[in-house]
Design a protein around this motif. Structure first.
Motif, PDB file in Angstrom:
ATOM      1  N   ASP A  87       0.849  -1.192   0.000  1.00  0.00           N
ATOM      2  CA  ASP A  87       0.000   0.000   0.000  1.00  0.00           C
ATOM      3  C   ASP A  87       0.885   1.242   0.000  1.00  0.00           C
ATOM      4  OD1 ASP A  87      -1.908   1.915   0.227  1.00  0.00           O
ATOM      5  OD2 ASP A  87      -2.648   1.305   2.197  1.00  0.00           O
ATOM      6  N   SER A  88       0.879   1.958  -1.104  1.00  0.00           N
ATOM      7  CA  SER A  88       1.760   3.125  -1.236  1.00  0.00           C
ATOM      8  C   SER A  88       1.326   4.283  -0.354  1.00  0.00           C
ATOM      9  CB  SER A  88       1.812   3.579  -2.693  1.00  0.00           C
ATOM     10  OG  SER A  88       0.506   3.920  -3.151  1.00  0.00           O
ATOM     11  N   THR A  89       0.079   4.257   0.126  1.00  0.00           N
ATOM     12  CA  THR A  89      -0.410   5.358   0.963  1.00  0.00           C
ATOM     13  C   THR A  89      -0.142   5.124   2.449  1.00  0.00           C
ATOM     14  OG1 THR A  89      -2.616   4.374   1.140  1.00  0.00           O
ATOM     15  CG2 THR A  89      -2.206   5.841  -0.727  1.00  0.00           C
ATOM     16  N   ALA A  90       0.378   3.950   2.811  1.00  0.00           N
ATOM     17  CA  ALA A  90       0.607   3.644   4.223  1.00  0.00           C
ATOM     18  C   ALA A  90       1.718   4.532   4.778  1.00  0.00           C
ATOM     19  CB  ALA A  90       0.980   2.171   4.386  1.00  0.00           C
ATOM     20  N   GLU A  91       1.501   5.042   5.994  1.00  0.00           N
ATOM     21  CA  GLU A  91       2.509   5.863   6.653  1.00  0.00           C
ATOM     22  C   GLU A  91       3.486   4.958   7.411  1.00  0.00           C
ATOM     23  OE1 GLU A  91       1.118   8.999   9.043  1.00  0.00           O
ATOM     24  OE2 GLU A  91      -0.185   9.872   7.502  1.00  0.00           O
ATOM     25  N   HIS A  92       4.758   5.268   7.273  1.00  0.00           N
ATOM     26  CA  HIS A  92       5.797   4.461   7.897  1.00  0.00           C
ATOM     27  C   HIS A  92       6.209   5.111   9.213  1.00  0.00           C
ATOM     28  CE1 HIS A  92       6.004   2.023   4.343  1.00  0.00           C
ATOM     29  NE2 HIS A  92       6.287   3.070   3.582  1.00  0.00           N
ATOM     30  N   GLU A  93       5.811   4.463  10.302  1.00  0.00           N
ATOM     31  CA  GLU A  93       6.134   4.937  11.650  1.00  0.00           C
ATOM     32  C   GLU A  93       6.815   3.812  12.412  1.00  0.00           C
ATOM     33  OE1 GLU A  93       5.637   7.798  13.176  1.00  0.00           O
ATOM     34  OE2 GLU A  93       4.303   8.901  11.833  1.00  0.00           O
ATOM     35  N   PRO A  94       7.808   4.125  13.228  1.00  0.00           N
ATOM     36  CA  PRO A  94       8.402   3.078  14.058  1.00  0.00           C
ATOM     37  C   PRO A  94       7.421   2.592  15.119  1.00  0.00           C
ATOM     38  CG  PRO A  94       9.313   5.229  14.624  1.00  0.00           C
ATOM     39  CD  PRO A  94       8.466   5.433  13.402  1.00  0.00           C
ATOM     40  N   GLU A  95       7.535   1.327  15.472  1.00  0.00           N
ATOM     41  CA  GLU A  95       6.671   0.764  16.509  1.00  0.00           C
ATOM     42  C   GLU A  95       6.958   1.382  17.863  1.00  0.00           C
ATOM     43  OE1 GLU A  95       6.973  -3.468  16.583  1.00  0.00           O
ATOM     44  OE2 GLU A  95       5.548  -3.740  14.940  1.00  0.00           O
ATOM     45  N   ARG A  96       8.224   1.639  18.143  1.00  0.00           N
ATOM     46  CA  ARG A  96       8.602   2.247  19.422  1.00  0.00           C
ATOM     47  C   ARG A  96       9.990   2.860  19.280  1.00  0.00           C
ATOM     48  NH1 ARG A  96       8.322  -2.922  19.734  1.00  0.00           N
ATOM     49  NH2 ARG A  96       6.246  -2.714  20.595  1.00  0.00           N
ATOM     50  N   THR A  97      10.316   3.699  20.244  1.00  0.00           N
ATOM     51  CA  THR A  97      11.612   4.372  20.264  1.00  0.00           C
ATOM     52  C   THR A  97      12.305   4.091  21.592  1.00  0.00           C
ATOM     53  OG1 THR A  97      10.844   6.142  18.799  1.00  0.00           O
ATOM     54  CG2 THR A  97      12.783   6.598  20.134  1.00  0.00           C
ATOM     55  N   LEU A  98      13.560   3.690  21.526  1.00  0.00           N
ATOM     56  CA  LEU A  98      14.379   3.435  22.708  1.00  0.00           C
ATOM     57  C   LEU A  98      15.276   4.649  22.906  1.00  0.00           C
ATOM     58  CD1 LEU A  98      15.427  -0.220  21.716  1.00  0.00           C
ATOM     59  CD2 LEU A  98      13.307   0.550  22.818  1.00  0.00           C
ATOM     60  N   SER A  99      15.029   5.395  23.970  1.00  0.00           N
ATOM     61  CA  SER A  99      15.626   6.733  24.072  1.00  0.00           C
ATOM     62  C   SER A  99      16.315   7.009  25.408  1.00  0.00           C
ATOM     63  CB  SER A  99      14.544   7.791  23.833  1.00  0.00           C
ATOM     64  OG  SER A  99      13.471   7.619  24.743  1.00  0.00           O
ATOM     65  N   ASN A 100      17.017   6.010  25.954  1.00  0.00           N
ATOM     66  CA  ASN A 100      17.711   6.228  27.225  1.00  0.00           C
ATOM     67  C   ASN A 100      19.107   6.816  27.066  1.00  0.00           C
ATOM     68  OD1 ASN A 100      15.445   4.940  28.143  1.00  0.00           O
ATOM     69  ND2 ASN A 100      16.525   3.674  29.641  1.00  0.00           N
ATOM     70  N   HIS A 101      19.662   6.795  25.867  1.00  0.00           N
ATOM     71  CA  HIS A 101      21.007   7.325  25.665  1.00  0.00           C
ATOM     72  C   HIS A 101      20.989   8.849  25.626  1.00  0.00           C
ATOM     73  CE1 HIS A 101      23.267   3.640  25.125  1.00  0.00           C
ATOM     74  NE2 HIS A 101      22.358   3.181  24.282  1.00  0.00           N
ATOM     75  N   ARG A 102      22.155   9.443  25.891  1.00  0.00           N
ATOM     76  CA  ARG A 102      22.284  10.908  25.916  1.00  0.00           C
ATOM     77  C   ARG A 102      23.275  11.429  24.886  1.00  0.00           C
ATOM     78  NH1 ARG A 102      24.450  11.754  31.469  1.00  0.00           N
ATOM     79  NH2 ARG A 102      25.214   9.649  31.104  1.00  0.00           N
ATOM     80  N   CYS A 110      26.555   1.174  27.214  1.00  0.00           N
ATOM     81  CA  CYS A 110      25.824   0.219  26.380  1.00  0.00           C
ATOM     82  C   CYS A 110      24.561  -0.171  27.144  1.00  0.00           C
ATOM     83  CB  CYS A 110      26.651  -1.028  26.084  1.00  0.00           C
ATOM     84  SG  CYS A 110      27.987  -0.785  24.920  1.00  0.00           S
ATOM     85  N   ILE A 111      23.448  -0.234  26.437  1.00  0.00           N
ATOM     86  CA  ILE A 111      22.183  -0.610  27.071  1.00  0.00           C
ATOM     87  C   ILE A 111      21.656  -1.878  26.395  1.00  0.00           C
ATOM     88  CG2 ILE A 111      19.813   0.075  27.584  1.00  0.00           C
ATOM     89  CD1 ILE A 111      20.666   2.947  27.611  1.00  0.00           C
ATOM     90  N   ILE A 112      21.276  -2.845  27.227  1.00  0.00           N
ATOM     91  CA  ILE A 112      20.660  -4.081  26.749  1.00  0.00           C
ATOM     92  C   ILE A 112      19.145  -3.891  26.818  1.00  0.00           C
ATOM     93  CG2 ILE A 112      20.516  -6.576  27.038  1.00  0.00           C
ATOM     94  CD1 ILE A 112      23.136  -6.405  28.636  1.00  0.00           C
ATOM     95  N   TRP A 113      18.466  -4.101  25.693  1.00  0.00           N
ATOM     96  CA  TRP A 113      17.027  -3.856  25.591  1.00  0.00           C
ATOM     97  C   TRP A 113      16.285  -5.135  25.238  1.00  0.00           C
ATOM     98  CZ3 TRP A 113      15.722   1.419  26.069  1.00  0.00           C
ATOM     99  CH2 TRP A 113      16.737   2.346  25.836  1.00  0.00           C
ATOM    100  N   ASN A 114      15.050  -5.221  25.684  1.00  0.00           N
ATOM    101  CA  ASN A 114      14.071  -6.088  25.033  1.00  0.00           C
ATOM    102  C   ASN A 114      13.343  -5.189  24.039  1.00  0.00           C
ATOM    103  OD1 ASN A 114      11.627  -7.428  24.276  1.00  0.00           O
ATOM    104  ND2 ASN A 114      11.748  -8.695  26.109  1.00  0.00           N
ATOM    105  N   TYR A 115      13.734  -5.269  22.772  1.00  0.00           N
ATOM    106  CA  TYR A 115      13.265  -4.260  21.827  1.00  0.00           C
ATOM    107  C   TYR A 115      11.806  -4.444  21.435  1.00  0.00           C
ATOM    108  CZ  TYR A 115      14.317  -7.813  18.238  1.00  0.00           C
ATOM    109  OH  TYR A 115      14.374  -8.960  17.486  1.00  0.00           O
ATOM    110  N   GLN A 116      11.198  -5.608  21.751  1.00  0.00           N
ATOM    111  CA  GLN A 116       9.768  -5.760  21.452  1.00  0.00           C
ATOM    112  C   GLN A 116       8.904  -5.074  22.496  1.00  0.00           C
ATOM    113  OE1 GLN A 116       7.881  -9.325  20.401  1.00  0.00           O
ATOM    114  NE2 GLN A 116       9.065  -9.632  18.542  1.00  0.00           N
TER     115      GLN A 116
END
Length: 443
Positions: A160-175, A203-209
């Motif tokens: 679908d060319s009209t679908a908007e591409h957004e990330p599922e989540r953002t991991l933002s603990n780094h500075r 270094c941060i270990i994440w559960n990215y789901q």
């Protein structure tokens, strides 16, 4: 004995006028074991850190400060294509036949190398995408803006060319800027972990789901490169001060798992695994062998060093000196289970096109020997009537049921089972008679 092979890439001009090293070579294919050797080379490439991807048929190399990707055929041993993109390339990786590219404008581009389809996201990162990783169902992108985005691979590849591409989540603990990413190949939501390295010396270990930060590791200097070992039990980190750290995740005390401390606890890492030689400089890239017993590091002075992970003596051995900054090391799997399951593969890559419409898929079938042995369903479809194995299995099942019925002949249920078995045996005899008659007519 299985042979271990890896691919290395260099960036920049030669460091000395060493005539023993071939000129214009930018990518090397090495054999690590049983005996080290340089197997083949590809010319005219200057590949920065994180811009090399290798499939079973091709090598993709992004060019330094350019919007170009050089595509080399591993089968034919030559440069197959020169591919231009709308924006300068900062990093890239492969997910099957899809090349995933991070740009200096903060976009993610996905190029289907079989069809030429090109998908581009809006600039969701406010600065350049510095590193990208692909897992079975997700794409992870780290940026100079200190964020890590988690994308759904299936959503990015929607038609679908009209679908908007957004990330599922953002991991933002780094500075500070993200310098490296590594992720486990697991498809389970409980063991989907990734590790991000940053210029904030952590270094941060994440559960990215789930987006949960499982552990934060602090280092004396900021990490330049990192990698999870093949079993996702340890992390190797190379820092700017030329030190290497090997952090075991399930040692005593464990950093992950039910026995680990609270996730908010920050762990200071001080015990080093080893240190690069002064004449080599800090490791700009590193990679584990497929069994996790050997670690290779590439250095800006041209050296590729081999470290024995299980040896107490942490003195590296110099495998090669490529006379230019070594920026990428990628091991090729000795047994590619994903390729073994595929019945087709791209014969030639198709250059990307941003024009939507009809796409042409060009593939060639593998020889029949590579399609695997005939299945039971194949045998049944190609046999007139029931196959011999099916009849033998049915007869064995009847005999087993007869034995059970004999044990309970006195009961009403046993007598009913005996009648059913006798009826089935009569039908089986009739079928065999008809089958013999058909075979006689055919002969």
């Amino acid at each position: 004995m299985l042979s271990e092979e890896f691919v290395s890439a260099i960036c920049g001009p030669p460091l000395s006028s060493n005539t023993a090293i071939a000129k214009d070579v930018g990518i090397y294919c090495h054999t690590l074991s049983p005996t080290y050797s340089i197997k083949s080379t590809f010319k005219k490439s200057s590949t920065p850190v994180g811009c090399l991807a290798v499939s079973d048929s091709h090598v993709f190399a992004g060019q330094h400060e350019k919007a170009y990707v050089h595509v080399y055929s591993r089968i034919r041993g030559n440069q197959e294509a020169f591919v231009a993109f709308p924006e300068r390339i900062r990093c890239l990786t492969l997910a099957g036949d899809v090349l995933i590219i991070g740009t200096t404008e903060g976009r993610v581009m996905l190029w289907e190398t079989c069809t030429g389809r090109l998908v581009s996201t809006p600039p969701r990162h406010v600065q350049a995408v510095s590193c990208v990783m692909a897992t079975p169902y997700h794409v992870l992108t780290g940026s100079d803006d200190s964020d890590v985005h988690v994308w759904s691979l299936a959503q990015l590849l929607e038609l679908d060319s009209t679908a908007e591409h957004e990330p599922e989540r953002t991991l933002s603990n780094h500075r500070a800027a993200i310098t490296a990413l590594s992720a486990s190949p697991s498809a389970s939501a409980d063991t989907n972990i990734c590790v991000s390295a940053s210029k904030d010396k952590s270094c941060i270990i994440w559960n990215y789901q789930t987006g949960d930060a499982l552990r934060t590791l602090l280092f004396p200097a900021f990490p330049l490169c990192l990698s999870l070992d093949p079993a996702s039990r340890a992390i190797c980190v190379g820092c700017e001060d030329s030190t290497l750290y090997l952090v075991e995740l399930f040692a005593d005390p464990p950093l992950l798992g039910p026995q680990a401390e609270d996730a908010a606890t920050v762990t200071q890492v001080s015990s080093t695994f080893g240190a690069s030689r002064p004449d080599a400089g800090p490791a700009s890239c590193l990679a584990f062998s497929y069994d996790g017993t050997v670690l290779l590091t590439g250095h800006p002075k041209g050296q590729i060093l081999r470290w024995d992970v299980v040896d107490a003596n942490k003195t590296p051995v110099e495998l090669a000196n490529l006379n230019a900054a070594v920026t990428n090391l990628v091991f090729t799997p000795p047994l590619d289970s994903a390729s073994a399951r595929r019945t087709t593969r791209p014969a030639n890559i198709v250059k990307p096109s941003q024009v939507g419409g009809t796409y042409v898929l060009t593939t060639q079938l593998e020889p029949a020997a590579h399609l695997g042995p005939p299945s039971r369903l194949d045998d049944m479809l190609n046999t007139p009537g029931f196959s011999h194995d099916t009849l033998v299995g049915a007869a064995a099942a009847f005999e087993q049921q007869s034995a059970v019925a004999a044990e309970s002949d006195g009961s009403e249920a046993g007598q009913e089972m005996r009648k059913r078995i006798e009826t089935l045996e009569e039908l089986l005899d009739q079928y065999r008679t008809v089958q013999r008659q058909i075979n006689k007519r055919r002969s």
